[in-house]
Design an enzyme around this catalytic site. Structure first.
Site, PDB file in Angstrom:
ATOM      1  N   ASP A   1      -7.849  -3.173  -7.581  1.00  8.34           N
ATOM      2  CA  ASP A   1      -7.386  -2.904  -6.225  1.00  8.34           C
ATOM      3  C   ASP A   1      -8.507  -2.263  -5.399  1.00  8.34           C
ATOM      4  O   ASP A   1      -9.105  -1.257  -5.803  1.00  8.34           O
ATOM      5  CB  ASP A   1      -6.178  -1.966  -6.282  1.00  8.34           C
ATOM      6  CG  ASP A   1      -5.633  -1.646  -4.914  1.00  8.34           C
ATOM      7  OD1 ASP A   1      -4.767  -2.382  -4.435  1.00  8.34           O
ATOM      8  OD2 ASP A   1      -6.095  -0.644  -4.316  1.00  8.34           O
TER       9      ASP A   1
ATOM     10  N   SER B   1       0.833  -1.196   0.000  1.00  6.58           N
ATOM     11  CA  SER B   1       0.000   0.000   0.000  1.00  6.58           C
ATOM     12  C   SER B   1       0.875   1.256   0.000  1.00  6.58           C
ATOM     13  O   SER B   1       1.688   1.437  -0.903  1.00  6.58           O
ATOM     14  CB  SER B   1      -0.967  -0.028   1.191  1.00  6.58           C
ATOM     15  OG  SER B   1      -1.974   0.959   1.042  1.00  6.58           O
TER      16      SER B   1
ATOM     17  N   HIS C   1      -6.318  -5.869  -1.665  1.00  2.00           N
ATOM     18  CA  HIS C   1      -5.353  -4.781  -1.481  1.00  2.00           C
ATOM     19  C   HIS C   1      -4.272  -5.317  -0.553  1.00  2.00           C
ATOM     20  O   HIS C   1      -4.501  -5.489   0.638  1.00  2.00           O
ATOM     21  CB  HIS C   1      -6.025  -3.549  -0.870  1.00  2.00           C
ATOM     22  CG  HIS C   1      -5.108  -2.365  -0.729  1.00  2.00           C
ATOM     23  ND1 HIS C   1      -4.630  -1.663  -1.815  1.00  2.00           N
ATOM     24  CD2 HIS C   1      -4.572  -1.770   0.372  1.00  2.00           C
ATOM     25  CE1 HIS C   1      -3.855  -0.674  -1.391  1.00  2.00           C
ATOM     26  NE2 HIS C   1      -3.793  -0.722  -0.070  1.00  2.00           N
TER      27      HIS C   1
END
Length: 251
Positions: free
Chosen positions: A124, A27, A191
């Protein structure tokens, strides 16, 4: 911060412990690897083989479903607030009048010299919820059920979501066939997929062309051949683990 814990390898009497280094993150951490990858290679120059991997950090420069681009002003303000321009790729900065654009991986990666692996979902979850269909683009909440459960998406919503995938593939097109750039781009709603054993390397992990994420990353890192796999469009992939974080539901 990056140089402090690794400032001594060159002077170390036992540099072999640094022979192979993989800088990775998920991330925001995956995004940060784009800013520090070449710097780490220079810091460890001659001492170690440095490669980098971004997991769910390939944040796209893309308009939302209403036609607005909310991520550009967000990244612009972020770069200004943090004074991050000094950490951005110099070659990228020299190629644009808008320094904040170099905060986007699709522009930064063009100037990165260190081998790179991109692990990302074409759908995502964070980008779906906050960049492609942010709350501002859906004030009446028509996308709420779809965000909470991909199987609840209407045919029209699925067709719209293909625009997010198309933007991802377009941004990556420039790097296809590049031997030093690896890719695992699947069609799962997720994610970060390298943090969990279930998605990284397990009997039922997501696969592309019969390879798990860990196996393809290994092929790329150890230069065992081509290491770029891009999935077909949702909902074709039966190996997916669609992971919708609870804190994303309802956004």
């Amino acid at each position: 911060m990056l140089s402090s814990p690794i400032s001594s390898p060159k002077a170390s009497p036992k540099p072999k412990r640094f022979l192979q280094v993989l800088l990775s993150g998920c991330s925001a951490g995956g995004l940060a690897t784009f800013f520090h990858c070449d710097n780490l290679g220079e810091l460890l120059g001659g001492v170690a083989t440095v490669k980098c991997m971004s997991d769910a950090g390939f944040f796209l420069d893309v308009d939302d479903i209403s036609g607005n681009n909310s991520i550009r002003p967000f990244f612009s303000s972020l770069v200004a607030l943090q004074g991050a321009e000094k950490n951005l790729n110099k070659d990228c900065l020299n190629s644009t009048l808008d320094p904040y654009l170099c905060f986007f991986p699709q522009y930064a990666l063009q100037n990165i010299k260190t081998p790179y692996f991109i692990l990302n979902s074409a759908y995502d979850v964070y980008q779906f919820h906050h960049i492609f269909v942010p709350p501002s683009s859906d004030p009446r909440g028509h996308w709420s059920r779809c965000k909470a459960d991909p199987s609840a998406c209407s045919t029209l919503q699925i067709a719209t979501l293909q625009g997010l995938r198309s933007a991802m593939l377009t941004a990556l097109k420039l790097f296809e066939g590049e031997p030093e750039v690896g890719m695992f781009i699947n069609s799962c709603f997720a994610h970060c997929q390298s943090e969990l054993q279930d998605t990284w390397f397990a009997p039922n992990s997501p696969t592309l062309d019969n390879e798990t994420i860990a196996e393809l990353v290994g092929d790329w890192y150890f230069e065992r051949g081509a290491a770029q796999e891009i999935d077909c469009a949702y909902p074709c992939d039966s190996t997916c683990h669609n992971i919708i974080p609870s804190n994303q539901v309802g956004n």
